[in-house]
Motif scaffolding. Structure first.
Motif, PDB file in Angstrom:
ATOM      1  N   TYR A 177      68.590  23.599   9.046  1.00 27.33           N
ATOM      2  CA  TYR A 177      67.880  22.289   9.007  1.00 27.33           C
ATOM      3  C   TYR A 177      66.733  22.463   8.154  1.00 27.33           C
ATOM      4  O   TYR A 177      66.050  21.192   8.337  1.00 27.33           O
ATOM      5  N   PHE A 178      66.393  23.390   7.719  1.00 30.43           N
ATOM      6  CA  PHE A 178      65.169  23.582   6.854  1.00 30.43           C
ATOM      7  C   PHE A 178      65.307  24.718   5.847  1.00 30.43           C
ATOM      8  O   PHE A 178      66.343  25.472   6.078  1.00 30.43           O
ATOM      9  N   PRO A 179      64.929  24.698   4.611  1.00 31.05           N
ATOM     10  CA  PRO A 179      65.276  25.353   3.503  1.00 31.05           C
ATOM     11  C   PRO A 179      65.258  26.815   3.697  1.00 31.05           C
ATOM     12  O   PRO A 179      66.160  27.781   3.412  1.00 31.05           O
ATOM     13  N   SER A 180      64.024  27.203   4.224  1.00 31.42           N
ATOM     14  CA  SER A 180      63.867  28.686   4.656  1.00 31.42           C
ATOM     15  C   SER A 180      62.720  29.050   5.518  1.00 31.42           C
ATOM     16  O   SER A 180      62.220  28.221   6.008  1.00 31.42           O
ATOM     17  N   LEU A 181      62.675  30.361   6.291  1.00 35.51           N
ATOM     18  CA  LEU A 181      61.812  30.424   7.247  1.00 35.51           C
ATOM     19  C   LEU A 181      60.532  30.496   6.537  1.00 35.51           C
ATOM     20  O   LEU A 181      59.576  30.163   7.183  1.00 35.51           O
ATOM     21  N   ARG A 182      60.233  30.782   5.424  1.00 32.58           N
ATOM     22  CA  ARG A 182      59.081  30.884   4.747  1.00 32.58           C
ATOM     23  C   ARG A 182      58.395  29.433   4.345  1.00 32.58           C
ATOM     24  O   ARG A 182      57.232  29.284   4.620  1.00 32.58           O
ATOM     25  N   GLU A 183      59.345  28.618   4.326  1.00 36.46           N
ATOM     26  CA  GLU A 183      58.958  27.130   3.932  1.00 36.46           C
ATOM     27  C   GLU A 183      58.511  26.376   5.337  1.00 36.46           C
ATOM     28  O   GLU A 183      57.703  26.014   5.388  1.00 36.46           O
ATOM     29  N   TYR A 184      59.486  26.892   6.489  1.00 38.08           N
ATOM     30  CA  TYR A 184      58.826  26.382   7.545  1.00 38.08           C
ATOM     31  C   TYR A 184      57.780  26.841   8.069  1.00 38.08           C
ATOM     32  O   TYR A 184      56.870  26.064   8.556  1.00 38.08           O
ATOM     33  N   SER A 185      57.482  28.214   7.782  1.00 36.65           N
ATOM     34  CA  SER A 185      56.196  28.780   8.145  1.00 36.65           C
ATOM     35  C   SER A 185      54.819  28.077   7.429  1.00 36.65           C
ATOM     36  O   SER A 185      53.888  27.784   7.880  1.00 36.65           O
ATOM     37  N   LEU A 186      55.282  27.761   6.022  1.00 38.00           N
ATOM     38  CA  LEU A 186      54.218  27.181   5.462  1.00 38.00           C
ATOM     39  C   LEU A 186      53.897  25.775   5.964  1.00 38.00           C
ATOM     40  O   LEU A 186      52.542  25.212   6.078  1.00 38.00           O
TER      41      LEU A 186
ATOM     42  N   ARG B 165      56.711  36.253  15.251  1.00 39.70           N
ATOM     43  CA  ARG B 165      55.529  36.231  14.703  1.00 39.70           C
ATOM     44  C   ARG B 165      55.310  35.994  13.219  1.00 39.70           C
ATOM     45  O   ARG B 165      56.269  36.577  12.470  1.00 39.70           O
ATOM     46  N   GLY B 166      54.496  35.205  12.571  1.00 43.60           N
ATOM     47  CA  GLY B 166      54.462  35.011  11.278  1.00 43.60           C
ATOM     48  C   GLY B 166      55.646  33.721  10.846  1.00 43.60           C
ATOM     49  O   GLY B 166      55.561  33.309   9.682  1.00 43.60           O
ATOM     50  N   VAL B 167      56.314  33.209  11.506  1.00 42.20           N
ATOM     51  CA  VAL B 167      56.935  32.057  11.644  1.00 42.20           C
ATOM     52  C   VAL B 167      56.357  31.067  11.878  1.00 42.20           C
ATOM     53  O   VAL B 167      55.722  30.294  11.444  1.00 42.20           O
ATOM     54  N   GLU B 168      56.734  30.546  13.310  1.00 41.42           N
ATOM     55  CA  GLU B 168      56.150  29.570  14.005  1.00 41.42           C
ATOM     56  C   GLU B 168      54.856  29.858  14.249  1.00 41.42           C
ATOM     57  O   GLU B 168      54.043  28.782  14.609  1.00 41.42           O
ATOM     58  N   LEU B 169      54.219  31.015  14.450  1.00 43.14           N
ATOM     59  CA  LEU B 169      53.015  31.317  15.273  1.00 43.14           C
ATOM     60  C   LEU B 169      52.331  32.502  14.481  1.00 43.14           C
ATOM     61  O   LEU B 169      53.105  33.475  14.015  1.00 43.14           O
ATOM     62  N   SER B 170      51.065  32.475  13.881  1.00 47.27           N
ATOM     63  CA  SER B 170      50.607  33.738  13.307  1.00 47.27           C
ATOM     64  C   SER B 170      50.213  34.879  14.493  1.00 47.27           C
ATOM     65  O   SER B 170      49.704  34.182  15.417  1.00 47.27           O
ATOM     66  N   SER B 171      50.253  36.044  14.109  1.00 49.70           N
ATOM     67  CA  SER B 171      49.438  36.970  15.120  1.00 49.70           C
ATOM     68  C   SER B 171      48.137  36.694  15.533  1.00 49.70           C
ATOM     69  O   SER B 171      47.797  36.747  16.849  1.00 49.70           O
ATOM     70  N   ASP B 172      47.307  36.256  14.622  1.00 50.96           N
ATOM     71  CA  ASP B 172      45.813  36.089  14.924  1.00 50.96           C
ATOM     72  C   ASP B 172      45.754  34.980  15.966  1.00 50.96           C
ATOM     73  O   ASP B 172      44.874  34.840  16.747  1.00 50.96           O
ATOM     74  N   VAL B 173      46.769  33.972  15.993  1.00 51.04           N
ATOM     75  CA  VAL B 173      46.786  32.677  16.905  1.00 51.04           C
ATOM     76  C   VAL B 173      47.324  33.656  18.357  1.00 51.04           C
ATOM     77  O   VAL B 173      46.665  33.241  19.431  1.00 51.04           O
ATOM     78  N   ALA B 174      48.546  33.931  17.910  1.00 51.48           N
ATOM     79  CA  ALA B 174      49.199  34.626  19.335  1.00 51.48           C
ATOM     80  C   ALA B 174      48.369  35.487  20.105  1.00 51.48           C
ATOM     81  O   ALA B 174      48.375  35.500  21.373  1.00 51.48           O
ATOM     82  N   ASP B 175      47.575  36.150  19.353  1.00 45.95           N
ATOM     83  CA  ASP B 175      46.632  37.127  20.141  1.00 45.95           C
ATOM     84  C   ASP B 175      45.330  36.660  20.601  1.00 45.95           C
ATOM     85  O   ASP B 175      44.465  37.461  20.870  1.00 45.95           O
ATOM     86  N   SER B 176      45.102  35.441  20.167  1.00 43.20           N
ATOM     87  CA  SER B 176      43.527  35.057  20.375  1.00 43.20           C
ATOM     88  C   SER B 176      43.295  34.462  21.475  1.00 43.20           C
ATOM     89  O   SER B 176      44.128  34.562  22.809  1.00 43.20           O
ATOM     90  N   GLU B 177      42.007  34.258  22.101  1.00 44.21           N
ATOM     91  CA  GLU B 177      41.693  33.779  23.437  1.00 44.21           C
ATOM     92  C   GLU B 177      42.282  32.491  24.120  1.00 44.21           C
ATOM     93  O   GLU B 177      42.199  32.120  25.155  1.00 44.21           O
ATOM     94  N   HIS B 178      42.520  31.708  22.789  1.00 45.04           N
ATOM     95  CA  HIS B 178      42.967  30.365  23.135  1.00 45.04           C
ATOM     96  C   HIS B 178      44.576  30.307  23.313  1.00 45.04           C
ATOM     97  O   HIS B 178      44.918  29.332  24.084  1.00 45.04           O
ATOM     98  N   ALA B 179      45.170  31.434  23.236  1.00 47.54           N
ATOM     99  CA  ALA B 179      46.471  31.533  23.653  1.00 47.54           C
ATOM    100  C   ALA B 179      46.717  31.687  24.976  1.00 47.54           C
ATOM    101  O   ALA B 179      46.144  33.007  25.524  1.00 47.54           O
ATOM    102  N   ILE B 180      47.741  31.354  25.762  1.00 46.73           N
ATOM    103  CA  ILE B 180      47.964  31.795  27.260  1.00 46.73           C
ATOM    104  C   ILE B 180      49.398  32.041  27.391  1.00 46.73           C
ATOM    105  O   ILE B 180      49.961  31.435  28.432  1.00 46.73           O
TER     106      ILE B 180
END
Lengths: 309, 309, 309
Positions: free
Chosen positions: B235-244, B270-285
């Motif tokens: 459905y999309f060219p690559s994980l890298r492109e999806y992530s970008l 991690r690193g595809v749909e969500l980066s680690s610094d967001v996943a582990d931040s205080e805003h993530a529930i």
């Protein structure tokens, strides 16, 4: 429940006395009351640990035993060969002795080799329940089947029971023949000649190739499952042909001018050995068999546990 | 907890009233207290047997239900299709009727076919909880997601929620849309055009292709997992492109000049749909969602059990 | 049982003090009494939820832990990687944090990567028990092995123990070396040169290539399993040759003019590393090891649970 079984293992129906079967039935009557109450548990086996050791895949038998064990408040551990040390080259006796060293009191075992539970029973102290050994015996299935006939028709003695289908690969058929005969029923087997083992008439059963004649004769038809997964050789040309010649359907039953009780050990191949209008009819006691399975297995486990003491 | 649900099954969010959802939330509040006490169990369902019938693999949903059941003191049996009679050709209805004949009170079911639990609910008496039916609904996930928004932001009504990612294959997205709308939230979906189903705008949601615009609009971003295992077509060219183009990362969130709450149903790539610094931040529930999942499922099972009586 | 362990995790024997080992042994003595009583359960951990997280297949270790947990009345959940989100690309830490968010108190973990439980212990609050991490450590096995020597010979101090077989791939060997040395035993390793890691003599153990000389030297022979499933390269020409040069058999033991105790961590390859007449002899304590495994694991779980409070 003051009486005791004359055996500490349930290896097969062959070695079981008629008194033992009757005791199991009477105990199952009481447990059937239990599982139909809002509180379905009794504390009977709460100090007993039971291992379900299944070297062959099983869903309904294992589920039925597990529920029986939990309703008796036993501690349950499950061991299946697919993730086991058996693959690492361990002997059956070593595997079981290891489980027993962990202080297990009772072993419910399914194994693809006929006689495996008998072999074990000569070497270990725990109670063993055979939950199916190859094409040999499946005693709790025969007990729940005959219990269900007794429940539906009042008594097993004097009844005519036809077992229809793949007799050759069926431990259910063999155990049923023994149980029915011990309880005084007449037994007929019916199926394609390729699915009837040569020794079968030596067991004192009638043999019939024509399913209509079998149905005309019997009070109860126990229709076996075509076990496609067991057949590496073709025993009949096609499922369609099997269904045409041996399938039990409403039209056939309606033409008999009498009513017969229909049983099936499950899982049903609808449209192959049994048509849906029969499976779902009031003459079918297939779901009663499943319900009775839990009560009968509770009775077996309960009675064996008190023999060991 | 004197009130009752208006339904005896939880098949989807679509058929659930707002009052039912509120009742589930209030009951979950009480159970959340329970599971944070040293003694995490209540005896509420100790006379109830629940079967977890999973025809599709699952880890976290099954684990969450199992813990919820055990903390309600229910008896639990597990049935998974990988070692089941389903492979032997049995129908879904026969399988479930067999399990029910063993006196099971409630069925938690995951199935790959949309509508499978709805079909069953028309034929059986037990309470059914849909734990995911194909790409259709996953109601307990939507309940725990909206419960977590309510917990974090005080209320769901009036909030703007963007669901980002693979909407096409996601029962989580569909159930969330229904739940959020019933509770008065505004909903936007955002993802590559190939992963947005054509009917989606008919559900009354905003559609956005640019993830930055979606994030600028919303209070809460529910970032869905790229389900690689479901995609036979690309459905999309690559994980890298999806992530970008669709990956949510800290740089992007920092540029928004506001704070948004980030959710994810797990497991995270991690690193595809969500980066680690967001996943582990205080805003993530994200871990609150997991914790709330047990409380919400306890509430659902508890409430349904009293409807059947 | 007033004393406490000095650690909240059991990651390996290396970091364990001799006092901790002695406390575990004394606690195991009491639990060994428990599991040999008719009522084999104690309510000690009834408010504790333990997750068995096995990323590598295991039968006997998992069964032993599960029984230990149930006899302590803990709530048990099982998580195995074969049907898990690990396959969906989730990190180890995310998987475990998810399980912990469901309010699990203790994690028993087996993982193929050395150091995996140590990594986790730095990031999570729950107690962690290492049930085997790659070729690194298997601490509960070493505890049950040394406990079994203490039971058979009265004390471990001053005894000579030879570990025979595949030292290279064996976490059992490494953990045993540490435990035996802490308890004052002398240790020798013996095996084909290809199965002895190069660093081994740096651990302060004797190295011997000739199995007869090893047996002449020792009081206890701990015969390791040839782990065929781990060997992608051939370390010796054939099983037959291994058995001829390193197999422990009755003829060899009879020629020693003394009696030695024989141990094996199981499962045994009968006729390869150990002959049946030795495995079944009165000098073998192999089934005692299995029995003691449950008691030692009960002790470890019981003691760790009180550290967390």
């Amino acid at each position: 429940m003051g009486e005791q079984l004359s055996t500490k293992h349930l290896l097969g129906i062959k070695g079981l006395s008629t008194e033992d079967i009757q005791l199991i039935f009477e105990t199952a009557d009481e447990f059937k009351d239990v599982i139909n109450r809002p509180i379905k548990k009794v504390p009977s086996l709460r100090d007993i640990t039971i291992a379900n050791v299944f070297f062959e895949n099983s869903t309904r038998t294992k589920l039925s035993f597990e529920l029986a064990e939990k309703r008796l408040s036993a501690d349950v551990i499950n061991f299946s060969s697919s993730n086991s040390s058996v693959k690492k080259g361990e002997t059956l006796l070593d595997t079981v002795n290891n489980i027993l060293s962990m202080k297990v009191d009772m072993i419910v075992m399914r194994h693809s080799s006929p006689g495996a539970p008998h072999f074990l029973s000569r070497h270990i102290d725990a109670n063993i329940v055979n939950a199916g050994d190859g094409t040999h015996e499946h005693p709790t299935q025969a007990l729940l089947d005959t219990y269900s006939i007794r429940e539906k028709l009042g008594d097993v003695a004097g009844k005519k029971v036809a077992i229809i289908g793949d007799i050759l690969h069926s431990r259910v058929a063999i155990s049923n023949i023994f149980a029915l005969q011990k309880l005084g029923a007449e037994v007929m087997v019916c199926g394609p000649i390729t699915l009837l083992p040569k020794y079968i008439s030596s067991l004192g059963v009638k043999v019939e190739l024509d399913v209509r004649k079998a149905l005309e004769w019997c009070d109860v038809a126990n229709v076996l499952r075509i076990q496609l997964e067991r057949q590496h050789i073709k025993y009949f040309p096609s499922l369609r042909e099997y269904s045409l010649y041996y399938g039990v359907n409403k039209k056939l039953l309606d033409s008999l001018n009498k009513e017969i009780t229909v049983m099936h050990p499950g899982p049903i191949n609808r449209g192959v050995e049994l048509s849906s209008d029969v499976a779902d009819s009031e003459h079918a006691i297939i779901l009663d068999q499943v319900e009775n399975g839990v009560a009968v297995r509770m009775a077996v486990l309960y009675l064996l546990a008190s023999v060991s003491k």
